[in-house]
Scaffold this motif. Structure first.
Motif, PDB file in Angstrom:
ATOM      1  N   PHE A 276     -33.748  11.812  38.621  1.00 41.96           N
ATOM      2  CA  PHE A 276     -32.899  10.723  39.084  1.00 41.96           C
ATOM      3  C   PHE A 276     -32.100  10.101  37.935  1.00 41.96           C
ATOM      4  O   PHE A 276     -32.472  10.196  36.758  1.00 41.96           O
ATOM      5  CB  PHE A 276     -33.766   9.615  39.698  1.00 41.96           C
ATOM      6  CG  PHE A 276     -34.181   9.849  41.131  1.00 41.96           C
ATOM      7  CD1 PHE A 276     -33.452  10.648  41.985  1.00 41.96           C
ATOM      8  CD2 PHE A 276     -35.317   9.218  41.639  1.00 41.96           C
ATOM      9  CE1 PHE A 276     -33.818  10.820  43.320  1.00 41.96           C
ATOM     10  CE2 PHE A 276     -35.709   9.387  42.964  1.00 41.96           C
ATOM     11  CZ  PHE A 276     -34.961  10.188  43.807  1.00 41.96           C
ATOM     12  N   HIS A 277     -31.039   9.439  38.275  1.00 45.87           N
ATOM     13  CA  HIS A 277     -30.201   8.537  37.463  1.00 45.87           C
ATOM     14  C   HIS A 277     -30.150   8.861  35.960  1.00 45.87           C
ATOM     15  O   HIS A 277     -30.562   8.070  35.120  1.00 45.87           O
ATOM     16  CB  HIS A 277     -30.578   7.075  37.682  1.00 45.87           C
ATOM     17  CG  HIS A 277     -32.033   6.726  37.653  1.00 45.87           C
ATOM     18  ND1 HIS A 277     -32.929   7.214  36.746  1.00 45.87           N
ATOM     19  CD2 HIS A 277     -32.746   5.884  38.444  1.00 45.87           C
ATOM     20  CE1 HIS A 277     -34.119   6.706  36.970  1.00 45.87           C
ATOM     21  NE2 HIS A 277     -34.046   5.898  37.992  1.00 45.87           N
ATOM     22  N   LEU A 278     -29.591  10.029  35.649  1.00 43.62           N
ATOM     23  CA  LEU A 278     -29.395  10.403  34.245  1.00 43.62           C
ATOM     24  C   LEU A 278     -28.310   9.522  33.628  1.00 43.62           C
ATOM     25  O   LEU A 278     -27.358   9.130  34.299  1.00 43.62           O
ATOM     26  CB  LEU A 278     -29.020  11.880  34.154  1.00 43.62           C
ATOM     27  CG  LEU A 278     -30.217  12.779  34.501  1.00 43.62           C
ATOM     28  CD1 LEU A 278     -29.753  14.086  35.093  1.00 43.62           C
ATOM     29  CD2 LEU A 278     -31.090  13.010  33.273  1.00 43.62           C
ATOM     30  N   SER A 279     -28.469   9.224  32.332  1.00 43.40           N
ATOM     31  CA  SER A 279     -27.572   8.224  31.736  1.00 43.40           C
ATOM     32  C   SER A 279     -27.066   8.572  30.344  1.00 43.40           C
ATOM     33  O   SER A 279     -26.308   7.793  29.769  1.00 43.40           O
ATOM     34  CB  SER A 279     -28.303   6.867  31.666  1.00 43.40           C
ATOM     35  OG  SER A 279     -29.440   6.962  30.816  1.00 43.40           O
ATOM     36  N   THR A 280     -27.446   9.729  29.801  1.00 44.73           N
ATOM     37  CA  THR A 280     -27.070  10.019  28.412  1.00 44.73           C
ATOM     38  C   THR A 280     -26.398  11.389  28.265  1.00 44.73           C
ATOM     39  O   THR A 280     -26.656  12.316  29.039  1.00 44.73           O
ATOM     40  CB  THR A 280     -28.298  10.004  27.471  1.00 44.73           C
ATOM     41  OG1 THR A 280     -29.080  11.197  27.690  1.00 44.73           O
ATOM     42  CG2 THR A 280     -29.164   8.782  27.722  1.00 44.73           C
ATOM     43  N   ALA A 281     -25.571  11.482  27.235  1.00 45.68           N
ATOM     44  CA  ALA A 281     -24.905  12.755  26.944  1.00 45.68           C
ATOM     45  C   ALA A 281     -25.918  13.823  26.557  1.00 45.68           C
ATOM     46  O   ALA A 281     -25.817  14.976  26.990  1.00 45.68           O
ATOM     47  CB  ALA A 281     -23.900  12.546  25.809  1.00 45.68           C
ATOM     48  N   ARG A 282     -26.912  13.439  25.777  1.00 48.01           N
ATOM     49  CA  ARG A 282     -27.849  14.445  25.269  1.00 48.01           C
ATOM     50  C   ARG A 282     -28.634  15.115  26.395  1.00 48.01           C
ATOM     51  O   ARG A 282     -28.923  16.315  26.330  1.00 48.01           O
ATOM     52  CB  ARG A 282     -28.803  13.804  24.254  1.00 48.01           C
ATOM     53  CG  ARG A 282     -29.630  14.839  23.518  1.00 48.01           C
ATOM     54  CD  ARG A 282     -30.540  14.248  22.476  1.00 48.01           C
ATOM     55  NE  ARG A 282     -31.347  15.283  21.860  1.00 48.01           N
ATOM     56  CZ  ARG A 282     -32.455  15.060  21.172  1.00 48.01           C
ATOM     57  NH1 ARG A 282     -32.884  13.808  20.990  1.00 48.01           N
ATOM     58  NH2 ARG A 282     -33.143  16.056  20.651  1.00 48.01           N
TER      59      ARG A 282
ATOM     60  N   ALA B 181     -19.562   4.537  26.232  1.00 43.64           N
ATOM     61  CA  ALA B 181     -18.440   5.217  26.883  1.00 43.64           C
ATOM     62  C   ALA B 181     -18.514   6.721  26.675  1.00 43.64           C
ATOM     63  O   ALA B 181     -18.120   7.503  27.552  1.00 43.64           O
ATOM     64  CB  ALA B 181     -17.120   4.663  26.355  1.00 43.64           C
ATOM     65  N   ASP B 182     -19.026   7.158  25.520  1.00 46.82           N
ATOM     66  CA  ASP B 182     -19.194   8.598  25.270  1.00 46.82           C
ATOM     67  C   ASP B 182     -20.232   9.195  26.212  1.00 46.82           C
ATOM     68  O   ASP B 182     -20.060  10.316  26.712  1.00 46.82           O
ATOM     69  CB  ASP B 182     -19.612   8.847  23.813  1.00 46.82           C
ATOM     70  CG  ASP B 182     -18.458   8.625  22.839  1.00 46.82           C
ATOM     71  OD1 ASP B 182     -17.288   8.614  23.285  1.00 46.82           O
ATOM     72  OD2 ASP B 182     -18.733   8.465  21.638  1.00 46.82           O
ATOM     73  N   ASP B 183     -21.318   8.455  26.438  1.00 45.09           N
ATOM     74  CA  ASP B 183     -22.319   8.924  27.411  1.00 45.09           C
ATOM     75  C   ASP B 183     -21.685   9.036  28.799  1.00 45.09           C
ATOM     76  O   ASP B 183     -21.885  10.028  29.508  1.00 45.09           O
ATOM     77  CB  ASP B 183     -23.511   7.958  27.467  1.00 45.09           C
ATOM     78  CG  ASP B 183     -24.401   8.050  26.240  1.00 45.09           C
ATOM     79  OD1 ASP B 183     -24.821   9.165  25.890  1.00 45.09           O
ATOM     80  OD2 ASP B 183     -24.669   6.998  25.628  1.00 45.09           O
ATOM     81  N   ARG B 184     -20.938   8.035  29.168  1.00 40.09           N
ATOM     82  CA  ARG B 184     -20.277   8.033  30.484  1.00 40.09           C
ATOM     83  C   ARG B 184     -19.345   9.238  30.617  1.00 40.09           C
ATOM     84  O   ARG B 184     -19.340   9.922  31.657  1.00 40.09           O
ATOM     85  CB  ARG B 184     -19.502   6.729  30.664  1.00 40.09           C
ATOM     86  CG  ARG B 184     -18.760   6.621  31.996  1.00 40.09           C
ATOM     87  CD  ARG B 184     -18.087   5.263  32.125  1.00 40.09           C
ATOM     88  NE  ARG B 184     -17.133   5.010  31.061  1.00 40.09           N
ATOM     89  CZ  ARG B 184     -16.541   3.852  30.830  1.00 40.09           C
ATOM     90  NH1 ARG B 184     -16.816   2.804  31.602  1.00 40.09           N
ATOM     91  NH2 ARG B 184     -15.684   3.701  29.844  1.00 40.09           N
ATOM     92  N   GLN B 185     -18.577   9.519  29.591  1.00 38.31           N
ATOM     93  CA  GLN B 185     -17.670  10.660  29.635  1.00 38.31           C
ATOM     94  C   GLN B 185     -18.435  11.973  29.794  1.00 38.31           C
ATOM     95  O   GLN B 185     -18.018  12.863  30.549  1.00 38.31           O
ATOM     96  CB  GLN B 185     -16.814  10.698  28.360  1.00 38.31           C
ATOM     97  CG  GLN B 185     -15.817  11.850  28.287  1.00 38.31           C
ATOM     98  CD  GLN B 185     -14.823  11.855  29.440  1.00 38.31           C
ATOM     99  OE1 GLN B 185     -14.457  10.798  29.954  1.00 38.31           O
ATOM    100  NE2 GLN B 185     -14.393  13.043  29.846  1.00 38.31           N
ATOM    101  N   ALA B 186     -19.557  12.088  29.106  1.00 38.84           N
ATOM    102  CA  ALA B 186     -20.377  13.303  29.221  1.00 38.84           C
ATOM    103  C   ALA B 186     -20.940  13.467  30.629  1.00 38.84           C
ATOM    104  O   ALA B 186     -21.044  14.593  31.142  1.00 38.84           O
ATOM    105  CB  ALA B 186     -21.510  13.260  28.199  1.00 38.84           C
TER     106      ALA B 186
END
Length: 446
Positions: free
Chosen positions: A236-242, A290-295
Motif C-alpha cells: 500500500f501507499h508507496l511514497s519514495t523514489a527508492r 518533489a523528486d519522490d513525487r516525480q518518481a
C-alpha cells in the motif's frame, strides 16, 4: 429496478475511448453499442452529452471508521462521499475499534455495511502477532485479503515478530496487503526531534521522522519475504523514489506476485506544502520530496505501480489542529480522488485511459473482484459520468465527509462527476446523493 440507457458517451474502457451508448437493465450492463434505441417508453434515458463514461472507481484502501471511531466518519457518511466522487466500490481496513482481527468482528462490519453503504464494500481481515489460527479461517471468496501493519497502528495490529510474519506469508494463499514503515527507525527519529522540540515538533519534520529510509527498509524486507515464501504481496501507499526499484513492469499484472499502490496525496503534494497545509497533509507514510513525487508518477505511468487509491482516513478538525505529536495522521479523499486525477490529466501527467486502468481495471484484476471494474456486457453497472470541462471549487458547503474538511479546500477542479451508478441505480446526480443504499458485498473469483 428498471432500465437505463446512457447515450452519447465517450466510453473509456480497456485502453480505448469510443463514442457510444450503454444499456443497463436491473443491476447489469446488457448492451454496449455505437447507437442503441430505447425499446420501451419506460426506459430512462440519460444523455451523457459527449462526456466521459468510466467504470466506477474501486478504492482498495479506505478507513471509514466504523465501528468505534464514528465521531470521525462512518460507513454511511463516507460511502456517500465516495459515490459523489465516482468511487463505486471500496475495500476498508481492519484498524477500527474493535480491530477486525476475529471472524466475528469482521462479519459485524459486513452487517453494518449491508444496511448503510451507498457503495459496494469489502473488508480486510487484520493480522496480529498472535491470531494466525483465526486468520486462516478467512474465506477468499468473500473477503478481499489480509492486512498487515509493519508500522504502528490502532490497537494490537503492529506485526513485528519476524517468525510470525514468515508463518503468515507461508500459510495463506490470500492476497497480503502491507503498510511498510520500519518502526524502530521511526521511534529513533521521533526521539531525536522530541529532544529538540518537545511535543510541538514542526510538521515539516514529519518526512524526516517517518523517513524514506524507514519506508525502504520495511518494504524491501516485505518484498524479500514474499519472494522467499511465494506469498501474494500488495504494498500500500508507496511514497519514495527508492522503493520503485523493488517493482517490475516486465510482466502483465495478472502474472505479478508482488504489486504496488500509490495514493492521491503522494502524487499531489510534496514536503513544500507542509508550510501552508500543516497537519492537514500529515499522513503515514509521510508526503515526501518533489523528486519522490516525480518518481512515483514515472513508475505509475510505466506500470511498476499498479493501482491508485486514497487511504481515505478522516479525523476531526480539532484532532488535526493539535500539536504534532498528538495530531493523528490521515485525511479524507474519496470525494475528490477521481477529479484530482482528471486534474493531472489536464496537466499532462497521465491519460484518461491510464486513470481508468489504475483506479478501476487494475484493482478489479488484482483482487479478482467478480464482474466489476470494467464496462462490459454482463458486468455490474457501476459507472460514473465525468464532465472534464465543468470547473467547480471545493468549499465547506459541498464537502460531504463527516469530518467536514478536505486538503483540497479552496482548490478549483476543472472536472466534475455528474452522475454515479451503483449496481444500475443512479445514486448521484449533479451535486446530490440520492438516499439509495444499493451497495453490495464484493465477491472474489478465487
Amino acid at each position: 429496478m428498471g432500465s437505463t440507457l446512457i447515450k452519447n458517451a465517450k466510453i473509456v474502457n480497456e485502453g480505448v475511448i469510443s463514442e457510444g451508448d450503454v444499456l443497463v437493465e436491473g443491476n447489469t450492463i446488457v448492451e454496449i453499442a455505437e447507437s442503441i434505441s430505447a425499446k420501451s417508453p419506460s426506459v430512462k434515458i440519460i444523455d451523457a452529452e459527449g462526456n466521459y463514461l468510466i467504470p466506477g472507481a474501486i478504492d482498495d484502501q479506505v478507513h471509514f471508521r466504523e465501528p468505534g471511531l464514528t465521531h470521525k466518519g462512518d460507513i454511511e457518511s463516507e460511502s456517500r462521499a465516495a459515490v459523489a466522487g465516482g468511487i463505486t466500490s471500496f475495500i476498508e481496513q481492519p484498524n477500527t475499534v474493535p480491530n477486525a482481527v476475529t471472524q466475528e468482528a469482521l462479519e459485524a462490519k459486513y452487517q453494518i455495511a449491508a444496511e448503510k453503504s451507498f457503495a459496494n464494500y469489502g473488508f480486510m481481515f487484520g493480522a496480529t502477532n498472535d491470531n494466525l489460527e483465526e486468520l486462516l479461517k478467512t474465506d477468499p471468496k468473500t473477503v478481499p485479503g489480509i492486512k498487515i501493519f509493519l508500522g504502528s497502528s490502532t490497537g494490537n495490529m503492529l506485526v513485528d515478530n519476524e517468525a510470525v510474519l514468515e508463518r503468515i506469508f507461508s500459510s495463506t494463499p490470500m492476497l497480503i496487503a502491507v503498510h511498510c514503515e520500519d518502526e524502530t527507525t521511526i521511534k529513533a527519529n521521533l526521539e531525536k526531534y522530541k529532544e529538540q522540540y518537545g511535543d510541538d515538533i514542526p510538521v515539516e519534520c514529519h518526512p524526516l521522522i517517518r523517513s524514506a529510509e524507514a519506508c525502504y527498509l520495511s518494504s524491501s524486507k516485505a518484498v524479500a519475504l514474499a519472494k522467499k515464501t511465494g506469498a501474494r504481496l500488495h504494498i500500500f501507499h508507496l511514497s519514495t523514489a527508492r522503493e520503485m526499484e523493488l517493482f517490475t513492469n516486465k510482466i502483465p499484472l495478472e502474472e505479478k506476485k508482488i504489486t504496488a499502490e500509490v495514493c492521491i496525496h503522494h502524487l499531489w503534494f510534496s514536503d513544500e506544502d507542509y508550510k501552508t497545509k500543516g497537519n492537514f497533509i500529515k499522513w503515514n507514510p509521510a508526503v515526501k520530496t518533489a523528486d519522490d513525487r516525480q518518481a512515483l508518477w514515472e513508475a505509475l505511468n510505466d506500470d511498476r505501480i499498479d493501482v491508485i487509491a486514497t487511504d481515505h482516513a478522516p479525523h476531526t478538525l480539532e484532532e488535526k489542529q493539535q500539536p504534532y505529536t498528538k495530531a493523528p495522521s490521515g485525511g479524507p479523499l474519496v470525494q475528490h480522488a477521481v477529479v484530482a486525477m482528471f486534474e493531472a490529466f489536464h496537466q499532462g501527467k497521465i491519460s484518461i485511459e491510464k486513470i481508468v486502468e489504475k483506479m478501476a481495471h487494475n484493482p478489479a484484476k488484482l483482487f479478482k473482484i467478480e464482474k466489476r471494474g470494467f464496462i462490459r456486457e454482463g458486468y455490474f453497472a457501476d459507472l460514473a459520468i465525468v464532465n472534464a470541462g465543468q470547473p467547480w471549487n471545493v468549499r465547506k458547503e459541498n464537502i460531504l465527509y463527516k469530518c467536514g474538511w478536505s486538503p483540497f479546500e479552496g482548490y478549483s477542479f476543472k472536472s466534475r462527476i455528474t452522475h454515479t451508478f451503483v449496481n444500475g441505480e443512479l445514486v448521484y446526480q449533479n451535486g446530490k446523493v440520492k438516499d439509495i443504499r444499493k451497495g453490495q458485498r464484493l465477491l472474489f473469483n478465487r
